[in-house]
Scaffold this active site. Structure first.
Site, mmCIF file in Angstrom:
data_model
loop_
_atom_site.group_PDB
_atom_site.id
_atom_site.type_symbol
_atom_site.label_atom_id
_atom_site.label_comp_id
_atom_site.label_asym_id
_atom_site.label_seq_id
_atom_site.Cartn_x
_atom_site.Cartn_y
_atom_site.Cartn_z
ATOM 1 N N CYS A 31 0.695 -0.918 0.166
ATOM 2 C CA CYS A 31 -0.379 0.451 -0.036
ATOM 3 C C CYS A 31 0.575 1.229 0.026
ATOM 4 C CB CYS A 31 -0.304 0.474 1.437
ATOM 5 S SG CYS A 31 -0.457 0.094 2.598
ATOM 6 N N HIS A 63 -3.158 6.202 4.645
ATOM 7 C CA HIS A 63 -1.605 6.147 4.477
ATOM 8 C C HIS A 63 -1.119 8.078 4.457
ATOM 9 C CE1 HIS A 63 -1.034 2.154 6.193
ATOM 10 N NE2 HIS A 63 -0.727 2.057 4.795
#
Lengths: 347, 347
Positions: free
Chosen positions: A130, A250
């Protein structure tokens, strides 16, 4: 005329699996048959897909008979055991675990960066980590015109990257602290490591286990996967990966150094403004910059805080934010499936 | 024989002022008389110091009659107005605001790094910004032996740096989110800026206002103050400052490049292990590294996650954590006062 493909989702009950189903639905991916697979424990559960009930089955080698494309997100050991079985039966696998990412015979793909790598697959296509995906989406438009010499990244990663249990742990801990109750950390920073630490109101500089060189696996994933995806084995990349008390999204603080002279902040913004998969959010005068909470539920990579180094005209800073469950996982996997269809690679 | 000094604390009711009093008490700083000063609003409040009640008075120029050392932490405008008045009356001022930090006639001091700069004061000594202090404490032991060429830092800063109201805002927001209630951000990222954003379960890449070059004031403080404290005007420093939902304890992810060849991770650990003000916490094999929650209430700077760049033998990474209210503010101010006594500069 074919109206769609026989699609399997392995790990259908997990956090990413659920997002994959939602994304397949939203994108109206051409599906003629949907097979949902999971561990024995979750088999029998029912899921609604496009208004119809689908019963989840236990994943076995035989589950993949007739499957044309299988999206895996059930952990590395399941992918290692079952993806080759699916390939043997004629399926193409898009694997969201780290099992095959660094295998030289497996393309590691972020469609905005290296869609062409799909042509050379042997049945398995790996979906990157990710934190790597969102970073390379931001790097590629700059690399294309100015080259890329160096990338130093510090991450601010959400707990959903560690699974639904980690989200629950963070919320329970947070409530306990506000109510001044005792609690015992049991999952984070890394379920499979020995010690567990409080994530609520804290920052933990460990994601995944440590390697002998002092970097964590997560940091080495960012380093090695970036080189592979961008096909730049000599790119200088370094990462410090940190877990912070954010549920989803994130954030990444990047320093980059380009090869060629002449790049300005204005041009960098222009390049990113039109880049596929990127939304530029960069108006410091209006306090506009990307934030984790604003990225949730969106497929894009949000970029802002772009500025030039004060001492090095080839050095630039940027702040890159994305939903780690979507572009970081489910959406990138479905996007790979869409690319396979577009390129005529799915038969 | 003198048994102590007439000490004034300006901003005695604030978060840092309170820590200053606690630190003066703990360190048993030689005090013959204690004058506590504040705004008109807080005047009249009582504080217990070493078991005795002290009434807080409104700060005026006359308050400083007879004061030998005054610790200021009541905002830049108060320092600008009153520190020169205190100096006029014979006091030495240790100022914890940004008012005089970049004034060429004011030493900017972190005792572990540039205690000698105290000799050249004109009555005012500036205490650096919290995020700068902990960083230079970690840099100095390495610079001494190997020189320093470049520092790139990304911060993970606690909300207590924005004051007691910001802590309350974070906790209230957090509770609201857990209870699924509405709320309106009113303080963070920066009380004096126009827009306010959610800090709970988020990361905000803005601390203080933006300058025209795209960096924030906080980032420029880290850049300029580091050069001044280390007396390295040409040092290449860059910073990205980010607020995260942590109550107290700033964390920093550093990349540094040294001048000379030969430094190893083992030697860097050895240098930091014996460095003043530093506690080395670096055993990846045992998941030992600094964390914000462990720094609270301690005067030290905690350093770990030390590793060498994989491509550049002069490049190193480290993770630096400290209590932003103590080494970042109150303790560094009291430590400057102790240095003044030790060097015979306080008369």
């Amino acid at each position: 005329m074919k109206t769609g493909f026989h699609v399997a989702v392995v790990g259908a009950t997990g956090a990413v699996g659920q997002q994959m189903l939602k994304t397949l639905e939203e994108r109206n991916f051409p599906i003629s048959k949907l097979t949902l697979l999971s561990s024995k424990r979750s088999a029998g559960k029912k899921v609604i897909f496009k208004g119809e009930e689908v019963v989840i089955q236990e994943a076995t080698p035989e589950s993949f008979e007739g499957v044309q494309i299988a999206l895996f997100s059930a952990g590395g050991s399941i992918s290692k055991a079952l993806a080759p079985e699916a390939v043997k039966r004629g399926a193409i696998c898009v694997d969201n675990t780290s099992a095959f990412r660094m295998d030289p015979n497996t393309p590691l793909v972020v469609p905005e960066v290296n869609e062409d790598a799909l042509h050379n697959h042997n049945g398995i296509i790996a979906n990157p980590n990710c934190s790597t995906i969102q970073m390379v989406v931001g790097l590629e438009p700059i690399r294309k015109k100015y080259g890329l010499k160096k990338v130093i990244v510090s991450t601010y990663q959400a707990v959903s990257g560690a699974g639904a249990n980690a989200i629950k742990e963070m919320k329970d801990q947070t409530a306990s602290i506000l109510e001044e109750k005792e609690f015992t950390p049991e999952i984070l920073p890394c379920g499979s490591d020995k010690k567990h630490y409080q994530i609520a109101f804290n920052a933990i500089p460990q994601i995944d286990k440590f390697e002998d060189n002092g970097f964590t696996f997560e940091e080495m994933k960012m380093i090695n996967e970036t080189k592979k995806i961008m096909d730049m084995p000599d790119l200088h990349v370094a990462a410090t990966c940190v877990r912070i008390p954010v549920e989803t999204g994130h954030s990444e603080s990047l320093f980059i150094e380009v090869e060629k002279e002449g790049l300005t902040v204005a041009e960098m913004k222009d390049l990113l403004k039109v880049a596929p998969g990127v939304v530029l959010e960069d108006e410091p005068e209006n306090q506009v910059y990307p934030m984790a909470i604003n990225s949730v539920g969106k497929n894009d990579v949000f970029i802002g805080r772009i500025r030039q180094d004060l001492d090095n005209s080839k050095g630039f800073y940027m702040w890159v934010v994305s939903d780690n469950l979507l572009k970081g996982a489910a959406w990138n996997s479905v996007q790979i499936a869409e690319s396979l269809v577009k390129l005529g690679l799915l038969k």
